[in-house]
Design an enzyme around this catalytic site. Structure first.
Site, PDB file in Angstrom:
ATOM      1  N   GLU A  66      -4.845  -5.220  10.712  1.00  0.00           N
ATOM      2  CA  GLU A  66      -3.912  -4.097  10.871  1.00  0.00           C
ATOM      3  C   GLU A  66      -3.983  -3.377  12.292  1.00  0.00           C
ATOM      4  O   GLU A  66      -4.876  -2.534  12.237  1.00  0.00           O
ATOM      5  CB  GLU A  66      -3.844  -2.952   9.706  1.00  0.00           C
ATOM      6  CG  GLU A  66      -3.535  -3.431   8.215  1.00  0.00           C
ATOM      7  CD  GLU A  66      -2.972  -2.484   7.204  1.00  0.00           C
ATOM      8  OE1 GLU A  66      -1.924  -2.900   7.043  1.00  0.00           O
ATOM      9  OE2 GLU A  66      -3.719  -1.542   7.334  1.00  0.00           O
ATOM     10  N   ASN A  73       0.763  -0.911   0.104  1.00  0.00           N
ATOM     11  CA  ASN A  73      -0.152   0.021   0.075  1.00  0.00           C
ATOM     12  C   ASN A  73       0.920   1.116  -0.075  1.00  0.00           C
ATOM     13  O   ASN A  73       1.479   1.604   1.030  1.00  0.00           O
ATOM     14  CB  ASN A  73      -0.897   0.013   1.086  1.00  0.00           C
ATOM     15  CG  ASN A  73      -1.625   1.168   1.584  1.00  0.00           C
ATOM     16  OD1 ASN A  73      -1.782   2.009   0.477  1.00  0.00           O
ATOM     17  ND2 ASN A  73      -2.242   1.235   2.540  1.00  0.00           N
ATOM     18  N   GLY A  87       3.057   2.050  10.754  1.00  0.00           N
ATOM     19  CA  GLY A  87       3.958   3.355  10.602  1.00  0.00           C
ATOM     20  C   GLY A  87       4.489   3.717  11.996  1.00  0.00           C
ATOM     21  O   GLY A  87       5.249   4.890  12.110  1.00  0.00           O
ATOM     22  N   LYS A 106       0.372   4.400  -0.030  1.00  0.00           N
ATOM     23  CA  LYS A 106      -0.525   5.469   0.539  1.00  0.00           C
ATOM     24  C   LYS A 106      -0.258   6.886  -0.356  1.00  0.00           C
ATOM     25  O   LYS A 106      -0.181   6.473  -1.603  1.00  0.00           O
ATOM     26  CB  LYS A 106       0.117   5.435   1.843  1.00  0.00           C
ATOM     27  CG  LYS A 106       0.016   4.354   2.804  1.00  0.00           C
ATOM     28  CD  LYS A 106       0.160   4.389   4.251  1.00  0.00           C
ATOM     29  CE  LYS A 106      -0.175   3.094   4.838  1.00  0.00           C
ATOM     30  NZ  LYS A 106      -0.031   3.337   6.409  1.00  0.00           N
ATOM     31  N   HIS A 146      -9.458   0.836   5.262  1.00  0.00           N
ATOM     32  CA  HIS A 146      -8.003   1.198   6.030  1.00  0.00           C
ATOM     33  C   HIS A 146      -8.415   1.981   6.946  1.00  0.00           C
ATOM     34  O   HIS A 146      -9.113   3.024   7.066  1.00  0.00           O
ATOM     35  CB  HIS A 146      -7.012   1.647   4.877  1.00  0.00           C
ATOM     36  CG  HIS A 146      -5.547   1.774   5.459  1.00  0.00           C
ATOM     37  ND1 HIS A 146      -5.301   2.542   6.304  1.00  0.00           N
ATOM     38  CD2 HIS A 146      -4.493   0.666   5.024  1.00  0.00           C
ATOM     39  CE1 HIS A 146      -3.875   2.420   6.722  1.00  0.00           C
ATOM     40  NE2 HIS A 146      -3.611   1.096   5.909  1.00  0.00           N
ATOM     41  N   SER A 150       4.018  -2.212  10.126  1.00  0.00           N
ATOM     42  CA  SER A 150       5.485  -2.504  10.237  1.00  0.00           C
ATOM     43  C   SER A 150       6.055  -3.643   9.846  1.00  0.00           C
ATOM     44  O   SER A 150       7.144  -4.223  10.484  1.00  0.00           O
ATOM     45  CB  SER A 150       5.885  -1.969  11.583  1.00  0.00           C
ATOM     46  OG  SER A 150       5.489  -0.653  12.187  1.00  0.00           O
ATOM     47  N   GLU A 206      -6.715   4.268   8.265  1.00  0.00           N
ATOM     48  CA  GLU A 206      -6.491   5.720   7.910  1.00  0.00           C
ATOM     49  C   GLU A 206      -7.747   6.627   7.537  1.00  0.00           C
ATOM     50  O   GLU A 206      -7.934   7.612   7.662  1.00  0.00           O
ATOM     51  CB  GLU A 206      -5.065   5.958   6.930  1.00  0.00           C
ATOM     52  CG  GLU A 206      -3.759   5.971   7.933  1.00  0.00           C
ATOM     53  CD  GLU A 206      -2.829   5.397   7.064  1.00  0.00           C
ATOM     54  OE1 GLU A 206      -2.731   5.576   5.768  1.00  0.00           O
ATOM     55  OE2 GLU A 206      -1.740   4.708   7.501  1.00  0.00           O
TER      56      GLU A 206
END
Ligand code: 13P
Length: 249
Positions: free
Chosen positions: A165, A9, A171, A11, A93, A211, A95
């Protein structure tokens, strides 16, 4: 036997020339024994679609509208993605959920729409740090599965990959231990068994994300319920993504 499915991904990273140079490196130097997908930003999908045509590198998008067309300024329809040669879309996702307010209901609507247009789906779920520390991780994730897959048939489920996730691992450099990740994957698989069938639970591919790096991918993939990875930062460079693509070479 479930196949290994490694996805990158990207992003909000890379202009056209940067994207094309990464794709070229992946195609020239990587091997594609496992199922491999990349999800670049919308603006480079067309260019990347040209570069991956006829190869084993699958093109995905990172999001999609809840609608097919109309007055939705700034949104991208599944028809537009299909038109560019996109095969799959990442939905839900964290985010999108936390920064842009996407609810389970919105994610469920998007999943239905993607499947209607024959796009495969990577359906993301995961708990926040607060939820984990309150002992709610299993409950939150199980509920996200129930709500996100509402009215999805067992047949349709074949086009869906689930990505677990944990939000606190994205991140941050913190990875869930392989044992912790596998425990949650087990919960997800059990829930799929309850909602669908034993066979559906056996067949569903569940990726871990948060990660993932060349240094930890092998131990994560060694766990029985971890079938793949959804990779952010380490997917942005061939030197880190190729060892993940080829973790079992
Ligand atoms: P990182 O690999 O950068 O933690 O990102 C994970 C992720 O969000 C992939 O969708």
């Amino acid at each position: 036997m479930r196949i290994s499915y490694m996805a990158g991904n990207w992003k909000m990273n890379y202009t056209r020339s940067e994207a094309l140079s990464l794709v070229k490196e992946l195609l020239d130097n990587g091997s594609f024994k496992n199922k491999i997908l990349i999800a670049p930003p919308f603006t480079v999908l067309e260019a990347v679609a040209g570069a991956v045509k006829g190869t084993d590198l699958i093109l995905g998008a990172q999001n999609m509208s809840t609608n097919e067309s109309g007055a939705h300024t700034g949104e991208i329809s599944p028809l537009m993605l299909k038109d560019l040669g996109v095969k799959a879309v990442i939905l839900g996702h964290s985010e999108r959920r936390s920064i842009y307010g996407e609810t389970d209901k919105i994610v469920n609507t998007k999943i239905h729409l993607a499947l209607k247009h024959s796009l495969d789906v990577i359906f993301c779920i995961g708990e926040t740090l607060e939820e984990r520390e309150s002992g709610l991780a299993e409950k939150i994730v199980a509920n996200q599965v129930i709500e996100g897959l509402k009215d999805i048939s067992e047949n349709e489920l074949e086009s869906i990959t689930i990505a677990y996730e944990p939000v606190w691992a994205i991140g941050t450099g913190k990875t869930a231990t392989p044992e912790d990740a596998d425990d949650i994957h087990k919960v997800i698989r059990k829930k799929i068994g309850e909602l669908y069938s034993k066979e559906a639970a056996e067949n569903i591919i569940i990726q871990y994300g948060g990660s993932v790096k060349p240094s930890n991918v092998k131990e994560l993939m060694a766990k029985p319920n971890i079938d793949g990875a959804l990779v952010g930062g380490a997917a942005l460079k061939a030197e880190t993504f190729i060892p993940i693509m080829e973790y079992n070479k």
